[in-house]
Write a protein that holds these residues in place. Structure first.
Motif, short mmCIF file in Angstrom:
data_model
loop_
_atom_site.label_atom_id
_atom_site.label_comp_id
_atom_site.label_asym_id
_atom_site.label_seq_id
_atom_site.Cartn_x
_atom_site.Cartn_y
_atom_site.Cartn_z
N ARG A 25 0.81 -1.22 0.00
CA ARG A 25 0.00 0.00 0.00
C ARG A 25 0.85 1.27 0.00
O ARG A 25 0.36 2.35 -0.37
CB ARG A 25 -0.93 -0.01 1.22
N ILE A 74 -4.66 -4.70 -5.85
CA ILE A 74 -4.86 -5.71 -4.79
C ILE A 74 -5.91 -6.73 -5.22
O ILE A 74 -5.78 -7.93 -4.97
CB ILE A 74 -5.25 -5.02 -3.47
N SER A 75 -6.95 -6.25 -5.90
CA SER A 75 -8.00 -7.16 -6.37
C SER A 75 -7.46 -8.14 -7.41
O SER A 75 -7.70 -9.35 -7.34
CB SER A 75 -9.15 -6.35 -6.97
N TRP A 94 1.21 3.82 -2.99
CA TRP A 94 0.15 4.78 -3.28
C TRP A 94 -0.03 5.83 -2.17
O TRP A 94 -0.82 6.74 -2.33
CB TRP A 94 -1.18 4.04 -3.48
N GLU A 95 0.67 5.71 -1.06
CA GLU A 95 0.45 6.60 0.07
C GLU A 95 1.03 7.99 -0.17
O GLU A 95 2.08 8.14 -0.79
CB GLU A 95 1.06 6.00 1.35
N SER A 98 -5.23 -10.78 -5.81
CA SER A 98 -5.93 -11.80 -5.02
C SER A 98 -6.62 -12.84 -5.90
O SER A 98 -6.80 -13.99 -5.48
CB SER A 98 -6.96 -11.13 -4.10
N SER A 131 -4.73 1.75 -9.98
CA SER A 131 -5.14 2.14 -8.63
C SER A 131 -4.78 1.04 -7.63
O SER A 131 -4.62 -0.13 -7.99
CB SER A 131 -6.65 2.39 -8.58
N ARG A 132 -4.65 1.46 -6.37
CA ARG A 132 -4.26 0.51 -5.32
C ARG A 132 -5.28 -0.62 -5.19
O ARG A 132 -4.92 -1.80 -5.16
CB ARG A 132 -4.13 1.25 -3.99
N ASP A 133 -6.55 -0.28 -5.10
CA ASP A 133 -7.58 -1.30 -4.88
C ASP A 133 -7.67 -2.27 -6.07
O ASP A 133 -7.90 -3.47 -5.88
CB ASP A 133 -8.94 -0.65 -4.63
N ARG A 134 -7.51 -1.72 -7.28
CA ARG A 134 -7.56 -2.59 -8.46
C ARG A 134 -6.37 -3.55 -8.46
O ARG A 134 -6.53 -4.74 -8.76
CB ARG A 134 -7.55 -1.75 -9.74
#
Length: 332
Positions: free
Chosen positions: A68, A90-91, A71-72, A94, A85-88
């Motif tokens: 993370r 990580i998704s 992106w911080e 996974s 993007s960070r969430d994309r």
């Protein structure tokens, strides 16, 4: 897929081994995995997968303590953060998948493949390696893929730069280019012939080399045996050379360690095994070294620089050809 001679950039090299077919399979399996696990339409595309893999490789070069952090605010790393993007990210990480898990044989049942989850990628990668035109001088050795996670065939090799990881038997050229690999998945995974594990590994890794084309192959004492060297020459037309353990020399009687120590560093003795046409050489440096070869032995002798602990300086020591060739060609 570009020919090796047409490779101009690192990206060309990547595309040579990780082809569009491989990437398309990963896209399909990753989307399928997301739907099965979370009933999620991930909608991963080929172009987005390329960006994801690029981010992964960049992260392996510029390492931060936590994913993370790329992106911080304050330490944001633009080449990563502006790509995805960070969430994309990580998704995708996974749900990333290479195989269809529904086809995997359950643990404990006959025929279970320990490499099932990467089998399709692994097989395709090996086939692409074999498309490179092989060079004359090659060697076989173990290599470690660094890994400290949970896996049934993780190995520890104390003498490797990365001690913990997945052990891979590798055939590479003197240039460092890899021509074939075999992942070691643990004891009992492959049936061992009467010739021994080391010999079996060598014969599997040279199976796709053109026969009787004067290739020269080097390996260390885990693999070397008189029978292997003879078999490579007679059945494959491959000349070979390697260090050899004293209990594998078919009873060849060489000068004793004590006598050679008295003669000093650089002393040498050898025998020629007539039936197999293999030369066995014993060279005394700081300690005795045994080598065997189908194409070279003692002459010509040259000089090499060796450290002398008594005088605290380098000294010239006689070196037989077999040692010179082995040191020059092994460890690609």
């Amino acid at each position: 897929m570009p020919h090796y001679d047409e490779v101009q950039t690192p990206l060309d090299l990547f595309r040579m081994f990780i082809t569009e077919d491989i990437l398309s399979n990963i896209v399909d399996q990753t989307n399928l995995n997301a739907m099965r696990k979370k009933n999620l339409a991930l909608k991963l595309s080929l172009e987005e997968l390329r960006r994801f893999l690029g981010v992964q490789m960049l992260m392996s070069i510029l390492k931060l303590p936590a994913v993370r952090m790329y992106w911080e605010n304050g330490i944001r790393y633009s080449p990563v953060a502006d790509t995805m993007s960070r969430d994309r990210f990580i998704s995708l990480r996974s749900f990333f998948h290479i195989c269809d898990d529904t086809l995997m044989i359950p643990k404990g049942e006959i025929g279970r493949d320990k490499l099932f989850k990467i089998r399709r990628l692994y097989d395709a990668f090996r086939e692409n390696l074999k498309k490179i035109d092989p060079e004359e001088i090659q060697s076989i050795d173990e290599q470690m893929i660094p890994f400290k996670g949970r896996i049934g065939f993780r190995q520890y090799l104390k003498d490797k730069p990365h001690s913990w990881g997945v052990k891979v038997f590798t055939r590479a050229g003197i240039s460092g280019i890899v021509y074939d690999i075999e992942i070691y998945t643990g004891k009992g995974a492959v049936e061992i012939s009467e010739l021994g594990q080391g010999t079996d590994v060598v014969l599997r890794l040279v199976e796709n080399l053109p026969r009787f084309m004067n290739f020269k192959l080097f390996f260390d004492n885990f693999y070397t045996g008189i029978d292997l060297i003879h078999k490579l020459r007679v059945e494959y037309g491959i000349e070979s050379c390697g260090t050899i353990r004293s209990n594998r020399m078919r009873g060849a009687v060489l000068d004793t360690d004590a006598n050679m120590k008295k003669k000093g560093r650089g002393s040498v003795d050898f025998r020629f095994e007539g039936h197999s046409e293999v030369s066995v050489v014993k060279w005394y440096d700081n300690k005795p070294v045994h080598l065997a070869s189908s194409y070279c032995a003692v002459t010509p002798i040259d000089k090499c620089q060796r450290w002398d602990g008594t005088t605290r300086k380098y000294v010239e020591v006689d070196r037989p050809r077999i040692v010179r060739d082995y040191n020059k060609s092994m460890g690609a």
